[in-house]
Design a protein around this motif. Structure first.
Motif, PDB file in Angstrom:
ATOM      1  N   GLN A  45       0.841  -1.205   0.000  1.00 49.96           N
ATOM      2  CA  GLN A  45       0.000   0.000   0.000  1.00 49.96           C
ATOM      3  C   GLN A  45       0.873   1.250   0.000  1.00 49.96           C
ATOM      4  O   GLN A  45       0.630   2.197  -0.755  1.00 49.96           O
ATOM      5  N   PHE A  46       1.897   1.243   0.851  1.00 49.60           N
ATOM      6  CA  PHE A  46       2.838   2.377   0.865  1.00 49.60           C
ATOM      7  C   PHE A  46       3.503   2.522  -0.508  1.00 49.60           C
ATOM      8  O   PHE A  46       3.682   3.633  -1.017  1.00 49.60           O
ATOM      9  N   LEU A  47       3.876   1.391  -1.122  1.00 50.75           N
ATOM     10  CA  LEU A  47       4.587   1.443  -2.406  1.00 50.75           C
ATOM     11  C   LEU A  47       3.723   2.091  -3.484  1.00 50.75           C
ATOM     12  O   LEU A  47       4.170   3.011  -4.189  1.00 50.75           O
ATOM     13  N   PHE A  48       2.481   1.641  -3.609  1.00 52.33           N
ATOM     14  CA  PHE A  48       1.616   2.199  -4.651  1.00 52.33           C
ATOM     15  C   PHE A  48       1.323   3.674  -4.385  1.00 52.33           C
ATOM     16  O   PHE A  48       1.341   4.502  -5.303  1.00 52.33           O
ATOM     17  N   SER A  49       1.048   4.015  -3.122  1.00 50.81           N
ATOM     18  CA  SER A  49       0.724   5.417  -2.798  1.00 50.81           C
ATOM     19  C   SER A  49       1.904   6.327  -3.118  1.00 50.81           C
ATOM     20  O   SER A  49       1.740   7.403  -3.712  1.00 50.81           O
ATOM     21  N   ALA A 115      11.090   3.784   4.235  1.00 52.87           N
ATOM     22  CA  ALA A 115      10.723   3.208   5.526  1.00 52.87           C
ATOM     23  C   ALA A 115       9.354   2.538   5.459  1.00 52.87           C
ATOM     24  O   ALA A 115       9.169   1.434   5.980  1.00 52.87           O
ATOM     25  N   GLY A 116       8.397   3.185   4.802  1.00 56.79           N
ATOM     26  CA  GLY A 116       7.043   2.649   4.788  1.00 56.79           C
ATOM     27  C   GLY A 116       6.886   1.439   3.899  1.00 56.79           C
ATOM     28  O   GLY A 116       6.369   0.401   4.326  1.00 56.79           O
ATOM     29  N   ALA A 117       7.336   1.539   2.652  1.00 59.45           N
ATOM     30  CA  ALA A 117       7.135   0.437   1.710  1.00 59.45           C
ATOM     31  C   ALA A 117       8.128  -0.702   1.975  1.00 59.45           C
ATOM     32  O   ALA A 117       7.746  -1.817   2.306  1.00 59.45           O
ATOM     33  N   PHE A 118       9.424  -0.405   1.844  1.00 59.49           N
ATOM     34  CA  PHE A 118      10.410  -1.482   1.975  1.00 59.49           C
ATOM     35  C   PHE A 118      10.624  -1.894   3.427  1.00 59.49           C
ATOM     36  O   PHE A 118      10.871  -3.063   3.712  1.00 59.49           O
TER      37      PHE A 118
END
Length: 604
Positions: A45-49, A115-118
């Motif tokens: 979700q972080f990655l797409f956003s 930090a959020g996605a990975f």
């Protein structure tokens, strides 16, 4: 992780449980894909956003570059917004665009994608945990980003437009509502958005530290952790100590604006013939508080990328990482020094020369751990059996570009030089080489590297290399000439610097850079098509398509709920390539040593 069932073993001695975690559980669409507690879903979700905001930030940059290259000519796609000015961008709009470009790229892209996605996707997988320590807090850390998305996005549509005070938001102009159009409601929304980003980051920080300290698999000692995890861990520590300062400063500026307090406004302050009601404060206080967070934030924006690149380099050089422990100590050293150098952003603020000297020396000391890392990356690939895969090309590019960005930073560390170049394009060149040519290249490498683990399929290698080559050419065409502009004194933040005759000969160079920037953004279409096509139609990856050692490559691709279908036990670090104990050139962390073998030598 579960240990309920007896495991079976594969050819590497990997133990597999017959029952996977969570199988048979029924869950609604909302709890599975929207308000999910699974760290992998939250990471994606972080990655797409962040990729969507990456596109928005890139388009804002193009509008800025268009104005610099061809001042006052109608901006394609935006001319209808400025019909009263004959399609020309106003100076106020230009100021707003570069403010929001930096804001979006820093607070909504670089920090959350690392930090959020990975961080979310990789930490439990790489240390052998079934999820984060606090899954609900983890879910909230993502959803607290949405009020920030809404605040920053909505600020474009309020009276006066979005914030125009620069991403540093210096008082007094950011505090006085009548100072500029962007000082109206757009600045208030900017501060609210910043606060929500801060709360989100703090939730993630607490979760990451707790998970890494308490939830490592048996045998996963701190010095058997991948450097990616070390980067994430130290970044979380940085956020925990630095972020509260910025959040408090943001509240203080909000109170100055909305409640009439005077933390950042001087006595007798008059702006646009408007007398500020409260005074007695100190505008420089904001600069101190802002940079006390925002200089460590520079390392928050690159330390995780350094860790991920280290893992990629070792894997595709088929060699152990050179100097594992010095790499760990260097990350910690960079982070520690990062707390005592914030004043180098304020050399032109009238600082006492003795204090400026202190900040100058401490800043230059950061070159030492940075040089250790660079030397060790070169030592890692030296003499290796290098495989020029797409992730490896991006990782090599990260090292090259980081060297350029690091070397230009030394100029800024020297007070006498910085006073000349501070408001020139030399600074713009420096931080774009570190944060775009460096971090963004690391992020692309990481996406290509861990895409098989995220989605169970491979991205197309040919189009990945085309994407790399064009991005590499265009980014250097865009950012390297900024050094030349800066050396000539070309100023930042002016909508039209060509009013000054001495800068008029630089217009063709700016036009060239803008065409390169357009090419760079257009190249990302290749990446987007490759990314989405491969999600559904790419070749099936299997568990370990890169023949890597890390623990995450022992889990299914993509991993199910609970991550591992066996109880992981760790026997060694993640960089044992070319070991004499195995016939393969890789040696997974979970593979037991052969009978009679001496204990594996730890990294030094």
């Amino acid at each position: 992780m579960s240990s309920a069932a007896l495991p079976s073993h594969d050819s590497h001695g990997v133990a597999h449980h017959a029952d996977a975690h969570g199988h048979g559980h029924s869950a609604s669409f909302l709890s599975t894909y929207v308000f999910s507690l699974d760290h992998k879903v939250i990471g994606i979700q972080f990655l797409f956003s962040t990729l969507i905001w990456f596109l928005i930030g890139g388009l804002l940059a193009l509008a800025v570059r268009w104005q610099i290259a061809w001042p006052w000519s109608p901006v394609p796609g935006l001319a209808h917004l400025y019909t009263a000015e004959g399609g020309q961008m106003s100076p106020e709009a230009y100021t707003m665009l570069f403010t929001m470009h930096a804001t979006v790229m820093i607070f909504l892209v670089i920090i959350p994608i690392l930090a959020g996605a990975f961080g979310n996707f990789l930490i439990p997988l790489m240390i052998g945990a079934d999820d984060m320590a606090f899954p609900t807090l983890n879910m909230l850390s993502y959803w607290f980003m949405w009020p920030a998305f809404i605040c920053f996005g909505a600020s474009f549509f309020v009276e006066g437009g979005a914030s125009a005070a620069g991403w540093t938001s210096y008082p007094p102009l950011s505090v006085v509502k009548t100072a500029t159009p962007g000082s109206l409601n757009g600045q208030t929304l900017w501060l609210l958005g910043l606060t929500f980003v801060g709360v989100s980051s703090m939730m993630g920080s607490v979760n990451y530290m707790t998970t890494i300290i308490l939830m490592r698999a048996p045998g996963m000692t701190m010095f058997r952790m991948p450097l990616t995890i070390w980067g994430m861990f130290i970044t979380a520590v940085l956020q925990a100590f630095a972020l509260p300062v910025l959040t408090a400063a943001g509240f203080m500026q909000l109170m100055d604006r909305e409640m009439g307090t005077g933390f950042f406004t001087a006595e007798g302050n008059v702006v646009n013939n408007f007398s500020v009601s409260a005074g007695g404060g100190q505008p420089l206080l904001w600069q101190h508080l802002f940079w006390f967070y925002s200089h460590p934030a520079v390392y928050i924006m690159i330390l995780p990328a350094m860790g991920m690149v280290s893992d990629i380099l070792s894997c595709f050089a088929r060699k152990p990482i050179f100097g594992y422990k010095p790499m760990v100590y260097s990350i910690a050293g960079i982070a520690g020094l990062g707390f005592i150098v914030w004043g180098h952003h304020m050399f032109v603020s009238g600082m006492n020369p003795a204090l400026g000297m202190t900040f100058m020396v401490s800043t230059m000391m950061i070159a030492l751990p940075s040089a250790i890392k660079t030397f060790n990356w070169l030592g890692t690939i030296w003499g290796g059996k290098i495989q020029y895969t797409t992730p490896m090309l991006f990782a090599l590019s990260f090292v090259s570009m980081f060297i350029i960005g690091g070397l230009s930073g030394i100029f800024m560390a020297a007070t006498p030089v910085d006073i000349f170049i501070h408001d020139t394009y030399f600074i713009v060149a420096h931080f774009h080489y570190v944060l775009f040519a460096g971090t963004a290249m690391g992020v692309w490498g990481a996406i290509y590297f861990w895409f098989p683990k995220m989605f169970g399929r491979m991205m197309n290698e040919f189009w990945g290399k085309v994407h790399f080559l064009l991005t590499f050419i265009f980014l250097n065409g865009t950012f390297f000439p900024m050094h030349i502009l800066g050396a000539g004194g070309f100023p930042r933040r002016l909508a039209d610097a060509y009013h000054y005759e001495l800068f008029q000969h630089m217009q063709p160079l700016n036009a060239f850079m803008t065409w390169c920037a357009i090419g760079m953004v257009a190249t990302q279409i290749i990446f987007a098509i490759n990314f989405f096509y491969s999600m559904f139609y790419g070749p099936v990856a299997g568990r370990n398509p890169w023949k890597a050692n890390g623990l995450e490559w022992s889990a299914p691709s993509p991993p199910g709920h609970g991550n591992f279908d066996f109880q992981p036990i760790i026997y060694r670090g993640p960089y044992e390539y070319g070991s004499p104990e195995t016939t393969e050139d890789y040696y997974p962390q979970i593979q037991p040593p052969p009978p009679g073998a001496k204990p594996a030598v730890e990294h030094h």
